[in-house]
Design an enzyme around this catalytic site. Structure first.
Site, PDB file in Angstrom:
ATOM      1  N   CYS A 242     -18.165   4.969   1.556  1.00 18.08           N
ATOM      2  CA  CYS A 242     -17.887   4.077   2.054  1.00 18.08           C
ATOM      3  C   CYS A 242     -17.768   4.437   2.793  1.00 18.08           C
ATOM      4  CB  CYS A 242     -16.650   3.261   1.404  1.00 18.08           C
ATOM      5  SG  CYS A 242     -16.008   2.336   1.806  1.00 18.08           S
TER       6      CYS A 242
ATOM      7  N   CYS B  76     -23.528  -8.259  -1.383  1.00 14.09           N
ATOM      8  CA  CYS B  76     -22.450  -7.262  -0.579  1.00 14.09           C
ATOM      9  C   CYS B  76     -22.907  -5.610  -1.214  1.00 14.09           C
ATOM     10  CB  CYS B  76     -21.208  -7.494  -1.154  1.00 14.09           C
ATOM     11  SG  CYS B  76     -20.555  -7.805  -2.726  1.00 14.09           S
TER      12      CYS B  76
ATOM     13  N   ASP C 165       0.914  -1.243   0.283  1.00 14.88           N
ATOM     14  CA  ASP C 165      -0.326  -0.035  -0.025  1.00 14.88           C
ATOM     15  C   ASP C 165       1.105   1.491   0.219  1.00 14.88           C
ATOM     16  OD1 ASP C 165      -2.803  -1.592   0.436  1.00 14.88           O
ATOM     17  OD2 ASP C 165      -2.785  -0.948   2.407  1.00 14.88           O
TER      18      ASP C 165
ATOM     19  N   CYS D 288     -19.895 -11.392   2.595  1.00 13.00           N
ATOM     20  CA  CYS D 288     -19.653 -12.155   1.505  1.00 13.00           C
ATOM     21  C   CYS D 288     -19.673 -14.147   1.332  1.00 13.00           C
ATOM     22  CB  CYS D 288     -18.364 -12.008   1.376  1.00 13.00           C
ATOM     23  SG  CYS D 288     -18.297 -12.915  -0.812  1.00 13.00           S
TER      24      CYS D 288
ATOM     25  N   CYS E  77     -19.178  -5.697   3.298  1.00 16.52           N
ATOM     26  CA  CYS E  77     -19.414  -5.855   2.440  1.00 16.52           C
ATOM     27  C   CYS E  77     -18.340  -7.222   2.453  1.00 16.52           C
ATOM     28  CB  CYS E  77     -18.879  -5.562   1.385  1.00 16.52           C
ATOM     29  SG  CYS E  77     -17.658  -4.310   1.161  1.00 16.52           S
TER      30      CYS E  77
ATOM     31  N   CYS F 277     -25.051  -2.977   1.889  1.00 20.74           N
ATOM     32  CA  CYS F 277     -23.664  -2.348   1.823  1.00 20.74           C
ATOM     33  C   CYS F 277     -24.497  -0.623   2.900  1.00 20.74           C
ATOM     34  CB  CYS F 277     -22.945  -1.132   1.182  1.00 20.74           C
ATOM     35  SG  CYS F 277     -22.098   0.258   1.224  1.00 20.74           S
TER      36      CYS F 277
ATOM     37  N   CYS G  74     -18.809 -14.423  -7.956  1.00 22.01           N
ATOM     38  CA  CYS G  74     -19.844 -14.215  -7.672  1.00 22.01           C
ATOM     39  C   CYS G  74     -21.220 -14.660  -8.241  1.00 22.01           C
ATOM     40  CB  CYS G  74     -19.481 -12.979  -8.239  1.00 22.01           C
ATOM     41  SG  CYS G  74     -18.467 -11.725  -7.066  1.00 22.01           S
TER      42      CYS G  74
ATOM     43  N   CYS H   6     -25.158 -13.861  -6.923  1.00 23.82           N
ATOM     44  CA  CYS H   6     -25.354 -13.466  -5.614  1.00 23.82           C
ATOM     45  C   CYS H   6     -25.002 -11.391  -5.826  1.00 23.82           C
ATOM     46  CB  CYS H   6     -23.912 -14.051  -4.927  1.00 23.82           C
ATOM     47  SG  CYS H   6     -23.727 -13.347  -3.058  1.00 23.82           S
TER      48      CYS H   6
HETATM   49  S1  SF4 Z   1     -20.922 -10.747  -1.212  1.00 26.56           S
HETATM   50 FE1  SF4 Z   1     -18.476 -12.035  -2.161  1.00 26.56          FE
HETATM   51  S2  SF4 Z   1     -19.708 -13.342  -3.945  1.00 26.56           S
HETATM   52 FE2  SF4 Z   1     -21.317 -11.801  -3.218  1.00 26.56          FE
HETATM   53  S3  SF4 Z   1     -20.954 -10.661  -5.250  1.00 26.56           S
HETATM   54 FE3  SF4 Z   1     -20.409  -9.651  -3.411  1.00 26.56          FE
HETATM   55  S4  SF4 Z   1     -18.257 -10.018  -3.478  1.00 26.56           S
HETATM   56 FE4  SF4 Z   1     -19.261 -12.004  -4.947  1.00 26.56          FE
HETATM   57  S1  SF4 Z   2     -16.797  -1.289   3.512  1.00 26.29           S
HETATM   58 FE1  SF4 Z   2     -17.140   0.286   2.648  1.00 26.29          FE
HETATM   59  S2  SF4 Z   2     -18.914  -0.780   0.450  1.00 26.29           S
HETATM   60 FE2  SF4 Z   2     -17.849  -2.311   1.911  1.00 26.29          FE
HETATM   61  S3  SF4 Z   2     -20.132  -2.601   3.457  1.00 26.29           S
HETATM   62 FE3  SF4 Z   2     -18.687  -0.969   4.434  1.00 26.29          FE
HETATM   63  S4  SF4 Z   2     -19.364   1.059   3.378  1.00 26.29           S
HETATM   64 FE4  SF4 Z   2     -19.908  -0.379   1.785  1.00 26.29          FE
END
Ligand code: SF4
Ligand code: SF4
Length: 377
Positions: free
Chosen positions: A222, A202, A137, A256, A252, A206, A196, A199
């Site tokens: 975010c 995420c 990073d 998953c 998110c 959010c 993905c 699905c």
């Molecule tokens: S939750 Fe995971 S598998 Fe589902 S759309 Fe988001 S990144 Fe892809």
């Molecule tokens: S990390 Fe950011 S994009 Fe992911 S769920 Fe949290 S607020 Fe939303």
């Protein structure tokens, strides 16, 4: 270089503690070319460093660059998720959420040590003159894109790299080098497919609706950006959706399905930091009066940290990026979102802390504290 050299590098990386390693040619991959449009839409907010044009072309990062070595390190420590029903209260006290990656020691340091050891190994094996630089990073490098083409996973709808076995709770570190290495994904092969499917967990989960469409995030919305990168006041519209987040957000990733069975990380440095009782504190600062943890830290404790305490508690921690002022601002908002109400057990003590900040000359802190006070009337 021969394929055997690449196999040796991958094995060496694993012996140094990386969970996975891949090698890729340093090319202008398609995802890198989408960055200018993403920037033009303003999605990077105040993160000016993302506008560095070298991020779209690895060739421009280092003279003579030929290859990138990507190391992956799991940080999925065994603790509840932010979406588990026990949140956000801990023993009846209002608690904040710090992103899982920041519970322990600063990942920059942990990865950097391993990458530097890998560079040393390269220097022992490849005797000729070559350059090799490690990045965590820290450079104009889009690690997740290089990782995809090195065969470590796919870029999910949540914009993160996902691996079929390891999920997404992992760090990526990159070594750029002038060595001309054989890639781990061969010329006639494709990187791992996007799994993905249909699905969209995420996207739907959010809290601030930061995804403008699958695979595209408006970082300005975010919670990670709002709690860490943003230096000004958090816009009113995002305060309630921020919930109890005080540093980053895992939602998110927590929702998953690929993280559901991901293996647990056992690296001690990534376990949540805990703090001893004040009488054991030798620093001279007013550190916690009782055991505290960066996993679900009590908001009252966070709000009571002085700037000196903050430096002590978060020395060698990724949390220091938000600075004391940012953490106080975030803790105010989290308290404004808590169930704290007049007459409840901790209300008097917390009100004193908030009123002290509300009287601060710092406009952002004062305004954030006043907002919290208005919510616990
Ligand atoms: S939750 Fe995971 S598998 Fe589902 S759309 Fe988001 S990144 Fe892809
Ligand atoms: S990390 Fe950011 S994009 Fe992911 S769920 Fe949290 S607020 Fe939303």
């Amino acid at each position: 270089m021969a394929l055997a050299d690449t196999v040796w590098i991958v094995d060496q990386a694993k012996s140094l503690g990386f969970d996975l390693c891949g090698v890729v040619r340093a090319e202008k991959f398609p995802e890198l070319q989408r960055t200018p449009e993403w920037l033009a839409r303003g999605y990077a907010g105040e993160m000016k460093y993302l506008a560095d044009p070298r991020r779209s072309n690895p060739q421009s990062v280092m003279p003579g660059i030929r290859s990138a070595i990507v190391g992956l390190l799991n940080y999925n420590t065994e603790h509840p998720l932010s979406i588990d029903p026990a949140q956000p209260s801990n023993d009846g006290q209002a608690c904040g959420w710090i992103s899982r990656y920041a519970w322990g020691d600063d990942y920059h340091d942990v990865l950097r040590e391993r990458l530097d050891a890998l560079v040393e190994s390269l220097r022992e094996r490849f005797k000729g003159s070559f350059d090799a630089r490690a990045y965590v990073d820290t450079g104009p490098v889009q690690e997740r894109v290089l990782a995809k083409y090195a065969g470590l996973g796919w870029l999910g709808k949540n914009t993160l790299l996902l691996n079929q076995i390891l999920g997404s709770f992992f760090f990526l570190g990159v070594i750029l080098t002038t060595l001309d290495l054989e890639p781990t994904v061969g010329a006639n092969e494709l990187p791992p497919p996007d799994l993905c499917g249909s699905c969209r967990r995420c996207l739907d989960a959010c809290p601030t609706q930061a995804f403008v469409e699958p695979y595209v995030m408006d970082a300005r919305k975010c919670i990670s950006y709002l709690t860490i990168e943003l230096r000004s006041s958090v816009p009113e519209e995002f305060r309630e959706p921020m919930g109890n987040h005080v540093f980053g957000c895992d939602i998110c990733q927590d929702v998953c399905p690929w993280n559901r069975r991901a293996p647990i990380a056992i690296i001690p440095q990534f376990q949540p930091r805990v703090f001893p009782p004040a009488e054991e504190n030798q620093t001279g600062t007013s550190l916690p009066p009782q055991d505290e943890s960066l996993h679900l830290p009590r908001l009252e404790w966070l709000l009571g940290l002085t700037e000196a305490d903050f430096r002590e508690v978060f020395r060698g921690s990724a949390v220091k990026r938000t600075r004391w002022r940012g953490l106080m601002r975030n803790a105010c908002i989290a308290l404004g979102n808590s169930t704290l109400r007049p007459g409840t057990a901790d209300e008097g003590r917390i009100r004193v802390l908030l009123e002290r900040l509300a009287a601060s000359e710092d406009r952002i802190l004062a305004e954030s504290a006043l907002w919290a006070l208005s919510r616990i009337q």
